[in-house]
Design a protein around this motif. Structure first.
Motif, PDB file in Angstrom:
ATOM      1  N   ASP A  77      33.410 -30.461  25.260  1.00  0.00           N
ATOM      2  CA  ASP A  77      34.522 -30.372  24.316  1.00  0.00           C
ATOM      3  C   ASP A  77      35.098 -31.758  24.035  1.00  0.00           C
ATOM      4  OD1 ASP A  77      34.445 -27.542  24.133  1.00  0.00           O
ATOM      5  OD2 ASP A  77      35.536 -27.381  26.019  1.00  0.00           O
ATOM      6  N   ALA A  78      35.125 -32.588  25.048  1.00  0.00           N
ATOM      7  CA  ALA A  78      35.667 -33.936  24.895  1.00  0.00           C
ATOM      8  C   ALA A  78      34.875 -34.916  25.754  1.00  0.00           C
ATOM      9  CB  ALA A  78      37.142 -33.975  25.285  1.00  0.00           C
ATOM     10  N   VAL A  79      34.705 -36.111  25.240  1.00  0.00           N
ATOM     11  CA  VAL A  79      34.077 -37.207  25.985  1.00  0.00           C
ATOM     12  C   VAL A  79      35.156 -38.254  26.228  1.00  0.00           C
ATOM     13  CG1 VAL A  79      32.336 -39.024  25.950  1.00  0.00           C
ATOM     14  CG2 VAL A  79      31.818 -36.778  24.976  1.00  0.00           C
ATOM     15  N   VAL A  80      35.353 -38.591  27.498  1.00  0.00           N
ATOM     16  CA  VAL A  80      36.421 -39.516  27.878  1.00  0.00           C
ATOM     17  C   VAL A  80      35.806 -40.806  28.403  1.00  0.00           C
ATOM     18  CG1 VAL A  80      38.471 -39.862  29.298  1.00  0.00           C
ATOM     19  CG2 VAL A  80      37.887 -37.564  28.474  1.00  0.00           C
ATOM     20  N   MET A  81      36.083 -41.900  27.731  1.00  0.00           N
ATOM     21  CA  MET A  81      35.633 -43.210  28.170  1.00  0.00           C
ATOM     22  C   MET A  81      36.767 -43.863  28.949  1.00  0.00           C
ATOM     23  SD  MET A  81      34.997 -46.601  25.895  1.00  0.00           S
ATOM     24  CE  MET A  81      36.783 -46.767  25.823  1.00  0.00           C
ATOM     25  N   LEU A  82      36.595 -44.036  30.255  1.00  0.00           N
ATOM     26  CA  LEU A  82      37.644 -44.640  31.060  1.00  0.00           C
ATOM     27  C   LEU A  82      37.837 -46.106  30.692  1.00  0.00           C
ATOM     28  CD1 LEU A  82      37.103 -43.065  34.582  1.00  0.00           C
ATOM     29  CD2 LEU A  82      38.432 -42.220  32.636  1.00  0.00           C
ATOM     30  N   GLY A  83      39.076 -46.586  30.844  1.00  0.00           N
ATOM     31  CA  GLY A  83      39.405 -47.958  30.481  1.00  0.00           C
ATOM     32  C   GLY A  83      39.112 -48.925  31.612  1.00  0.00           C
ATOM     33  N   GLY A  84      39.710 -50.102  31.497  1.00  0.00           N
ATOM     34  CA  GLY A  84      39.492 -51.119  32.520  1.00  0.00           C
ATOM     35  C   GLY A  84      38.622 -52.261  32.049  1.00  0.00           C
ATOM     36  N   PHE A  85      38.170 -52.237  30.807  1.00  0.00           N
ATOM     37  CA  PHE A  85      37.335 -53.322  30.304  1.00  0.00           C
ATOM     38  C   PHE A  85      37.925 -53.932  29.034  1.00  0.00           C
ATOM     39  CE2 PHE A  85      35.937 -49.604  27.986  1.00  0.00           C
ATOM     40  CZ  PHE A  85      35.788 -50.076  26.696  1.00  0.00           C
ATOM     41  N   LEU A  86      39.149 -53.550  28.705  1.00  0.00           N
ATOM     42  CA  LEU A  86      39.747 -53.931  27.437  1.00  0.00           C
ATOM     43  C   LEU A  86      41.052 -54.685  27.680  1.00  0.00           C
ATOM     44  CD1 LEU A  86      39.601 -53.442  24.298  1.00  0.00           C
ATOM     45  CD2 LEU A  86      41.040 -51.455  24.698  1.00  0.00           C
ATOM     46  N   ASP A  87      41.179 -55.842  27.065  1.00  0.00           N
ATOM     47  CA  ASP A  87      42.401 -56.634  27.186  1.00  0.00           C
ATOM     48  C   ASP A  87      43.019 -56.846  25.808  1.00  0.00           C
ATOM     49  OD1 ASP A  87      42.368 -57.116  29.966  1.00  0.00           O
ATOM     50  OD2 ASP A  87      40.844 -58.665  29.687  1.00  0.00           O
ATOM     51  N   PRO A  88      44.343 -56.690  25.695  1.00  0.00           N
ATOM     52  CA  PRO A  88      45.001 -57.061  24.442  1.00  0.00           C
ATOM     53  C   PRO A  88      44.832 -58.564  24.213  1.00  0.00           C
ATOM     54  CG  PRO A  88      46.467 -55.772  25.853  1.00  0.00           C
ATOM     55  CD  PRO A  88      45.293 -56.168  26.689  1.00  0.00           C
ATOM     56  N   LYS A 118      34.185 -32.378  20.372  1.00  0.00           N
ATOM     57  CA  LYS A 118      35.284 -32.251  19.423  1.00  0.00           C
ATOM     58  C   LYS A 118      36.135 -33.512  19.393  1.00  0.00           C
ATOM     59  CE  LYS A 118      35.707 -27.331  20.571  1.00  0.00           C
ATOM     60  NZ  LYS A 118      36.595 -26.308  21.203  1.00  0.00           N
ATOM     61  N   ALA A 119      36.170 -34.233  20.511  1.00  0.00           N
ATOM     62  CA  ALA A 119      37.030 -35.418  20.593  1.00  0.00           C
ATOM     63  C   ALA A 119      36.378 -36.499  21.449  1.00  0.00           C
ATOM     64  CB  ALA A 119      38.392 -35.050  21.168  1.00  0.00           C
ATOM     65  N   LEU A 120      36.589 -37.738  21.042  1.00  0.00           N
ATOM     66  CA  LEU A 120      36.237 -38.903  21.851  1.00  0.00           C
ATOM     67  C   LEU A 120      37.557 -39.529  22.279  1.00  0.00           C
ATOM     68  CD1 LEU A 120      34.353 -41.073  23.007  1.00  0.00           C
ATOM     69  CD2 LEU A 120      34.444 -42.209  20.774  1.00  0.00           C
ATOM     70  N   VAL A 121      37.785 -39.563  23.580  1.00  0.00           N
ATOM     71  CA  VAL A 121      39.055 -40.042  24.115  1.00  0.00           C
ATOM     72  C   VAL A 121      38.830 -41.405  24.759  1.00  0.00           C
ATOM     73  CG1 VAL A 121      41.004 -39.533  25.615  1.00  0.00           C
ATOM     74  CG2 VAL A 121      39.708 -37.654  24.578  1.00  0.00           C
ATOM     75  N   LEU A 122      39.489 -42.417  24.220  1.00  0.00           N
ATOM     76  CA  LEU A 122      39.370 -43.764  24.759  1.00  0.00           C
ATOM     77  C   LEU A 122      40.359 -43.946  25.899  1.00  0.00           C
ATOM     78  CD1 LEU A 122      39.099 -45.766  21.407  1.00  0.00           C
ATOM     79  CD2 LEU A 122      37.281 -44.680  22.751  1.00  0.00           C
ATOM     80  N   GLY A 123      39.914 -44.613  26.944  1.00  0.00           N
ATOM     81  CA  GLY A 123      40.718 -44.748  28.156  1.00  0.00           C
ATOM     82  C   GLY A 123      41.986 -45.538  27.954  1.00  0.00           C
ATOM     83  N   GLY A 124      42.848 -45.434  28.943  1.00  0.00           N
ATOM     84  CA  GLY A 124      44.131 -46.118  28.888  1.00  0.00           C
ATOM     85  C   GLY A 124      43.982 -47.625  28.895  1.00  0.00           C
ATOM     86  N   SER A 125      45.001 -48.307  28.394  1.00  0.00           N
ATOM     87  CA  SER A 125      44.962 -49.765  28.311  1.00  0.00           C
ATOM     88  C   SER A 125      46.386 -50.293  28.340  1.00  0.00           C
ATOM     89  CB  SER A 125      44.265 -50.207  27.025  1.00  0.00           C
ATOM     90  OG  SER A 125      44.985 -49.749  25.885  1.00  0.00           O
ATOM     91  N   GLY A 126      46.509 -51.597  28.341  1.00  0.00           N
ATOM     92  CA  GLY A 126      47.815 -52.224  28.257  1.00  0.00           C
ATOM     93  C   GLY A 126      48.322 -52.236  26.823  1.00  0.00           C
ATOM     94  N   PRO A 127      49.587 -52.603  26.630  1.00  0.00           N
ATOM     95  CA  PRO A 127      50.154 -52.621  25.282  1.00  0.00           C
ATOM     96  C   PRO A 127      49.726 -53.858  24.502  1.00  0.00           C
ATOM     97  CG  PRO A 127      51.799 -53.316  26.867  1.00  0.00           C
ATOM     98  CD  PRO A 127      50.594 -52.923  27.664  1.00  0.00           C
ATOM     99  N   MET A 128      49.777 -53.752  23.189  1.00  0.00           N
ATOM    100  CA  MET A 128      49.482 -54.891  22.335  1.00  0.00           C
ATOM    101  C   MET A 128      50.605 -55.923  22.442  1.00  0.00           C
ATOM    102  SD  MET A 128      46.576 -54.439  20.909  1.00  0.00           S
ATOM    103  CE  MET A 128      46.662 -55.692  19.628  1.00  0.00           C
ATOM    104  N   PRO A 129      50.284 -57.215  22.350  1.00  0.00           N
ATOM    105  CA  PRO A 129      51.322 -58.247  22.415  1.00  0.00           C
ATOM    106  C   PRO A 129      52.352 -58.059  21.301  1.00  0.00           C
ATOM    107  CG  PRO A 129      49.139 -59.214  22.646  1.00  0.00           C
ATOM    108  CD  PRO A 129      48.932 -57.777  22.269  1.00  0.00           C
ATOM    109  N   GLY A 130      53.621 -58.030  21.681  1.00  0.00           N
ATOM    110  CA  GLY A 130      54.687 -57.865  20.711  1.00  0.00           C
ATOM    111  C   GLY A 130      54.870 -56.448  20.212  1.00  0.00           C
TER     112      GLY A 130
END
Length: 220
Positions: A77-88, A118-130
Motif C-alpha cells: 500500500d505504501a513504500v517508505v524510504m527512511l531518511g538519514g541521507f539528506l541535508d538541507p 498507493k503512496a511513496l513516503v519520503l523519510g524524515g529530515s531536518g528543516p529547510m534553512p530559514g
C-alpha cells in the motif's frame, strides 16, 4: 598530488606518524613505560585502519539482507524510504544535498513501481534553512513529482530527528490512510535497527535492503 602524498598528509596518518616517532624517541631514551604508553594507540590505529577486519564486520552485518531486495516486494500500500541521507543546503540544486545513502531513493522508486503502491513516503529530515516548518524531504518530493518519476502519491514524514520519530509519524499515517501492507526501504546496515523500531506498526512490514557498503561491493 600522488595518492601516497595524499595519504601521508591525512591528519590521522600524521597523528599516527607522530605517535610512532614519540614512541621511538622514548625507546631510544630507554624510557620504556612512556614508549609503551605512546605506542599502544599507534598499534590500535594500525589495526583499525590497515587491516580488513572492520570491512569483514560490516559485510557480516549486511550479508543476511542480501536477498531482501526489490524482487521480494510484489504488493504494498505504501513504500517508505527512511531518511538519514539528506541535508538541507541553501546553495545546492533544489535546496538539498544527498549523502552516501542516496541509493535508498532509487530503490524506493523501483519498489513503488513494482508494488503498484498507493503512496511513496519520503523519510524524515531536518528543516529547510530559514523555513523552520518545511522539511527538506519536501523539496526532494517536488523533484520526484515534477519529473513524473513515480505515479504514486508523494508524501513525507516531516521533520524527524531519528528512526523512532519516523516510526511514530508513519504509524499516524498508517492509521489515517488505512494502509495494511508497508515496504520499508533502508540501507542494509540499518535494517536490523529499523525492523526493531517499526515492529509496533499494524500489519506486515517488509524491509527492502539497499546501499550495501561492503558485501558484494569490490573494495579498493
Amino acid at each position: 598530488m600522488t595518492q601516497w602524498a595524499e595519504c601521508a598528509l591525512d591528519p590521522v596518518a600524521l597523528f599516527w606518524l607522530g605517535l610512532c616517532c614519540c614512541a621511538g624517541w622514548f625507546g631510544w631514551k630507554r624510557r620504556w613505560r612512556y614508549a609503551v604508553t605512546v605506542a599502544a594507540p599507534a598499534v590500535l590505529l594500525f589495526l583499525v585502519g590497515s587491516l580488513p577486519w572492520p570491512e569483514a564486520l560490516v559485510a557480516a552485518r549486511e550479508a543476511p539482507y542480501a536477498r531482501d531486495t526489490v524482487a521480494r516486494v510484489t504488493r504494498a500500500d505504501a513504500v517508505v524510504m527512511l531518511g538519514g541521507f539528506l541535508d538541507p543546503s541553501s546553495h545546492d540544486t533544489f535546496g538539498v544535498a544527498l549523502r552516501a545513502g542516496a541509493q535508498r531513493l532509487i530503490t524506493a522508486l523501483e519498489v513503488a513501481r513494482i508494488a503498484k503502491a498507493k503512496a511513496l513516503v519520503l523519510g524524515g529530515s531536518g528543516p529547510m534553512p530559514g523555513r523552520p516548518g518545511v522539511p527538506a524531504a519536501s523539496c526532494l518530493g517536488e523533484w520526484v513529482r515534477e519529473r513524473h518519476l513515480c505515479s504514486a502519491e508523494i508524501l513525507n514524514l516531516g521533520i524527524c530527528g531519528n528512526t523512532h520519530d519516523e516510526a511514530v509519524r508513519l504509524h499516524e499515517l498508517q492509521v489515517e490512510r488505512g494502509w495494511k501492507r508497508i515496504a520499508i526501504v533502508t540501507s542494509a546496515l540499518h535494517i536490523r535497527r529499523a525492523e526493531a523500531t517499526f515492529r509496533k506498526l499494524d500489519g506486515p512490514v517488509v524491509a527492502v535492503a539497499c546501499d550495501f557498503r561492503v558485501y558484494g561491493v569490490p573494495q579498493e
